[in-house]
Design a protein around this motif. Structure first.
Motif, PDB file in Angstrom:
ATOM      1  N   MET A 104     -11.343  50.895  26.380  1.00 47.63           N
ATOM      2  CA  MET A 104     -12.147  50.235  27.413  1.00 47.63           C
ATOM      3  C   MET A 104     -11.260  49.239  28.174  1.00 47.63           C
ATOM      4  O   MET A 104     -10.546  48.463  27.562  1.00 47.63           O
ATOM      5  N   THR A 105     -11.301  49.289  29.484  1.00 48.26           N
ATOM      6  CA  THR A 105     -10.452  48.382  30.258  1.00 48.26           C
ATOM      7  C   THR A 105     -11.118  47.021  30.367  1.00 48.26           C
ATOM      8  O   THR A 105     -12.321  46.885  30.197  1.00 48.26           O
ATOM      9  N   GLN A 106     -10.312  46.035  30.696  1.00 46.64           N
ATOM     10  CA  GLN A 106     -10.786  44.657  30.785  1.00 46.64           C
ATOM     11  C   GLN A 106     -11.989  44.535  31.719  1.00 46.64           C
ATOM     12  O   GLN A 106     -12.918  43.784  31.450  1.00 46.64           O
ATOM     13  N   GLY A 146     -36.161  46.876  26.602  1.00 48.94           N
ATOM     14  CA  GLY A 146     -36.034  48.114  25.830  1.00 48.94           C
ATOM     15  C   GLY A 146     -34.622  48.671  25.869  1.00 48.94           C
ATOM     16  O   GLY A 146     -34.261  49.514  25.049  1.00 48.94           O
ATOM     17  N   GLN A 147     -33.818  48.184  26.823  1.00 48.35           N
ATOM     18  CA  GLN A 147     -32.439  48.680  26.901  1.00 48.35           C
ATOM     19  C   GLN A 147     -31.537  47.942  25.909  1.00 48.35           C
ATOM     20  O   GLN A 147     -31.922  46.923  25.335  1.00 48.35           O
ATOM     21  N   PHE A 148     -30.341  48.484  25.725  1.00 50.27           N
ATOM     22  CA  PHE A 148     -29.408  47.868  24.792  1.00 50.27           C
ATOM     23  C   PHE A 148     -28.067  47.575  25.455  1.00 50.27           C
ATOM     24  O   PHE A 148     -27.721  48.178  26.473  1.00 50.27           O
ATOM     25  N   ALA A 149     -27.348  46.624  24.824  1.00 52.68           N
ATOM     26  CA  ALA A 149     -26.001  46.269  25.279  1.00 52.68           C
ATOM     27  C   ALA A 149     -24.998  46.869  24.309  1.00 52.68           C
ATOM     28  O   ALA A 149     -25.345  47.220  23.179  1.00 52.68           O
ATOM     29  N   ARG A 150     -23.758  46.972  24.744  1.00 53.97           N
ATOM     30  CA  ARG A 150     -22.682  47.325  23.816  1.00 53.97           C
ATOM     31  C   ARG A 150     -21.869  46.061  23.566  1.00 53.97           C
ATOM     32  O   ARG A 150     -21.324  45.468  24.493  1.00 53.97           O
ATOM     33  N   LEU A 151     -21.867  45.653  22.288  1.00 54.11           N
ATOM     34  CA  LEU A 151     -21.162  44.430  21.894  1.00 54.11           C
ATOM     35  C   LEU A 151     -19.811  44.807  21.303  1.00 54.11           C
ATOM     36  O   LEU A 151     -19.712  45.785  20.551  1.00 54.11           O
ATOM     37  N   GLY A 152     -18.795  44.014  21.614  1.00 48.07           N
ATOM     38  CA  GLY A 152     -17.456  44.310  21.119  1.00 48.07           C
ATOM     39  C   GLY A 152     -16.840  43.140  20.376  1.00 48.07           C
ATOM     40  O   GLY A 152     -17.056  41.974  20.730  1.00 48.07           O
ATOM     41  N   TRP A 183     -16.979  48.621  18.940  1.00 49.64           N
ATOM     42  CA  TRP A 183     -18.125  48.463  19.841  1.00 49.64           C
ATOM     43  C   TRP A 183     -19.369  49.033  19.187  1.00 49.64           C
ATOM     44  O   TRP A 183     -19.325  50.111  18.596  1.00 49.64           O
ATOM     45  N   ARG A 184     -20.482  48.307  19.270  1.00 52.79           N
ATOM     46  CA  ARG A 184     -21.749  48.794  18.722  1.00 52.79           C
ATOM     47  C   ARG A 184     -22.894  48.478  19.689  1.00 52.79           C
ATOM     48  O   ARG A 184     -22.844  47.484  20.425  1.00 52.79           O
ATOM     49  N   ALA A 185     -23.921  49.324  19.624  1.00 50.63           N
ATOM     50  CA  ALA A 185     -25.108  49.142  20.466  1.00 50.63           C
ATOM     51  C   ALA A 185     -26.057  48.134  19.829  1.00 50.63           C
ATOM     52  O   ALA A 185     -26.283  48.180  18.613  1.00 50.63           O
ATOM     53  N   TYR A 186     -26.603  47.242  20.637  1.00 46.52           N
ATOM     54  CA  TYR A 186     -27.605  46.273  20.172  1.00 46.52           C
ATOM     55  C   TYR A 186     -28.668  46.074  21.245  1.00 46.52           C
ATOM     56  O   TYR A 186     -28.343  45.743  22.384  1.00 46.52           O
ATOM     57  N   SER A 187     -29.920  46.243  20.857  1.00 48.49           N
ATOM     58  CA  SER A 187     -31.012  46.020  21.809  1.00 48.49           C
ATOM     59  C   SER A 187     -31.113  44.538  22.136  1.00 48.49           C
ATOM     60  O   SER A 187     -30.960  43.695  21.249  1.00 48.49           O
ATOM     61  N   ILE A 245     -17.621  36.647  21.925  1.00 48.87           N
ATOM     62  CA  ILE A 245     -18.093  38.018  21.719  1.00 48.87           C
ATOM     63  C   ILE A 245     -17.961  38.728  23.062  1.00 48.87           C
ATOM     64  O   ILE A 245     -18.055  38.085  24.115  1.00 48.87           O
ATOM     65  N   TYR A 246     -17.716  40.016  23.031  1.00 51.00           N
ATOM     66  CA  TYR A 246     -17.516  40.769  24.265  1.00 51.00           C
ATOM     67  C   TYR A 246     -18.737  41.647  24.515  1.00 51.00           C
ATOM     68  O   TYR A 246     -19.300  42.218  23.574  1.00 51.00           O
ATOM     69  N   ILE A 247     -19.150  41.722  25.772  1.00 56.52           N
ATOM     70  CA  ILE A 247     -20.357  42.488  26.108  1.00 56.52           C
ATOM     71  C   ILE A 247     -20.050  43.390  27.302  1.00 56.52           C
ATOM     72  O   ILE A 247     -19.581  42.917  28.350  1.00 56.52           O
ATOM     73  N   ASP A 248     -20.281  44.685  27.106  1.00 55.68           N
ATOM     74  CA  ASP A 248     -20.099  45.658  28.186  1.00 55.68           C
ATOM     75  C   ASP A 248     -20.952  45.228  29.387  1.00 55.68           C
ATOM     76  O   ASP A 248     -22.077  44.750  29.215  1.00 55.68           O
ATOM     77  N   LYS A 249     -20.416  45.409  30.587  1.00 57.58           N
ATOM     78  CA  LYS A 249     -21.134  44.960  31.789  1.00 57.58           C
ATOM     79  C   LYS A 249     -22.385  45.786  32.071  1.00 57.58           C
ATOM     80  O   LYS A 249     -23.247  45.365  32.842  1.00 57.58           O
TER      81      LYS A 249
END
Ligand SMILES: Cc1cc2nc3c(=O)[nH]c(=O)nc-3n(C[C@H](O)[C@H](O)[C@H](O)COP(=O)(O)OP(=O)(O)OC[C@H]3O[C@@H](n4cnc5c(N)ncnc54)[C@H](O)[C@@H]3O)c2cc1C
Length: 259
Positions: A1-3, A38-44, A58-62, A97-101
């Protein structure tokens, strides 16, 4: 995953529901991060922050918090041998903590037509996806009745009781509008059968407890959490005529597997 695909956020609070087993964290939020309840984020997180602080797990978290909140909250189990959840659990206030945009997921009320009853069936941490929906006035406008079923093993896993009590209180004017059914499979709860959700759907007992029928003509069902529950419940409900939406046609079933 890029910055550019993720942002760096800070842990601002944490709650330990059951020490070493169930917890929640609150983080800062990128103002550009948008989502639908109801959607989830990807935490890194990094495997070894001393060696390399860049996130590589990276893991999915609602999201637990509603879209209008300034911060994000997540509700998590600790899988003892897991790669990610013990590291998430170790985070302290002030840690990064890192969170996918991008937010992901299709288990949202937009999948369903106006009216009828919304059944929210969850096992364990699957409750998380429903909390922002219950915090969203649109959910209460869209459905005549909301039935939240939370299946756990032990009663102490019935978390977020204050929030659930608040939903009931805010909507108390119409006492029929919100039904909360906590279920424990390894402990007896007063007035509740000691059973799994799927067993109670099959026997018809869940409908009796809720005072509503599981009929796709007027019921919409969400299933979230343990994939065994999701698969079994999906099959029982498919036999009754429940189906996900397709090609612009609103459905009566939406699911999210947590692993
Ligand atoms: C769309 C989606 C949303 C998710 N939302 C959440 C959430 O809000 N909260 C949360 O705690 N987890 C959630 N998960 C699961 C989460 O992504 C991780 O799998 C979990 O935190 C464990 O990560 P791990 O690396 O420690 O273990 P992993 O290697 O990812 O998992 C190892 C094993 O642990 C078990 N397991 C994983 N997640 C859970 C769980 N939630 N409850 C019980 N057993 C589990 C399974 O048996 C799995 O095979 C979600 C997963 C998906 C796909």
């Amino acid at each position: 995953m890029t910055q550019e695909k993720y942002t760096s956020q800070i842990v601002t609070a944490r709650t330990e529901w059951i020490p070493g087993k169930l917890f929640s964290i609150v983080t800062t939020r990128d103002p550009a991060f948008e989502f639908i309840p109801g959607q989830f984020a990807r935490l890194g997180l990094p495997t070894d922050p001393q060696a390399d602080p860049a996130p590589d797990i990276w893991r999915a978290y609602s999201m637990v918090t509603p879209p209008q909140a300034n911060e994000l909250a997540f509700y998590s189990i600790v899988v003892p041998d897991g790669l990610f959840s013990p590291r998430l659990h170790d985070l302290k206030v002030g840690d990064t903590i890192y969170i996918d945009k991008t937010a992901f997921g299709f288990m949202t009320i937009e999948r369903f037509p106006q009216g009828g009853q919304l059944w929210m069936l969850a096992t364990g941490t699957g409750l998380s996806a429903y909390l922002p929906m219950l915090n969203d006035p649109q959910t209460w406008r869209q459905f005549e009745r909301i039935i939240l079923v939370h299946g756990v093993r032990q009663a102490n896993e019935l978390t977020y009781q204050d929030d659930i009590a608040r939903f009931a209180q805010v909507h108390a004017a119409n006492a029929q509008q919100f039904v909360y059914l906590p279920l424990a499979s390894r402990e007896t709860l007063p007035g509740k059968p000691q059973a799994r959700i799927t067993t109670l759907i099959e026997s018809g007992e869940l409908e009796q407890l809720a005072g509503a029928s599981l009929d796709p003509a007027h019921a919409r069902v969400m299933l979230c959490g343990n994939p065994a529950m999701v698969t079994d419940a999906r099959k029982i409900l498919a036999d009754r005529g429940f189906a996900p939406g397709r090609r612009g046609v609103a459905g009566s079933l939406a699911v999210e597997n947590y692993w």
